[in-house]
Write a protein that holds these residues in place. Sequence first.
Motif: not given
Lengths: 106, 123
Positions: B4-13, B110-122
């Motif tokens: 599994l691989q997460e993707s998306g913006p790391g910074l959200v307003k 949960f037997d399989i996990w992605g590496q994780g994606a850090l999302v920061t809300v600014s």
Amino acid sequence: SFQLTQPPSLSVSPGQTANITCSGDKLGNKYTAWYQQKSGQPPVLVIYLDAKRPSGIPERFSGSNSGNTATLTISGTQAMDEADYYCETWDSITVVFGGGTKLTVL
Amino acid sequence: QVQLQESGPGLVKSSGTVSLTCAVSGGSISTRNWWSWVRQPPGKGLEWIGEIYHGGSTNYNPSLKSRVTISVDKSKNQFSLNLRSVTAADTAVYYCARGDDSRQIGGAAFDIWGQGALVTVSS
């Protein structure tokens, strides 16, 4: 809502047995899973269905669940077992995690 | 070997929407498994957000239900998370994870996990 309670921390000496508890109302009537999480890494499943070990998990990890308490036991604890441990269960239609226990091996 | 691989913006307003996608590789998303999102605020514990089955059925954490939508795209073998009206409290590492077969008998691991994606809300 259903809650799972874990001790925040536990310290053991190398070679000793670590018992990490997870408490919840009639938890023994539900299945519990346990995860190991090391710093900066995703969780790893170490126990599922209360006492089953996934492939690749060392035999020193075992689990039990009865009454209101589930227990993860690590026999002959090693330095590499130092990590955060989370219990988890399924309640109605939601997944619930415990707050986590930081295991220190010293 | 499913990955599994997460993707998306790391910074959200603040007041915006966290939108993440989890790509499933090495296997099909159209199996008996449920597919979940779990998050972890910095220095804190794990929180389940919700899950989806390949047929489109969903379950959500009641505390987030009003702000969350999880969807699946079988043609792309992926599932997605939208979390609306975010605040600084939604800053976290967001994981996608596969629920194992034990759901069939009432378990939920949960037997399989992605590496994780850090999302920061600014702000």
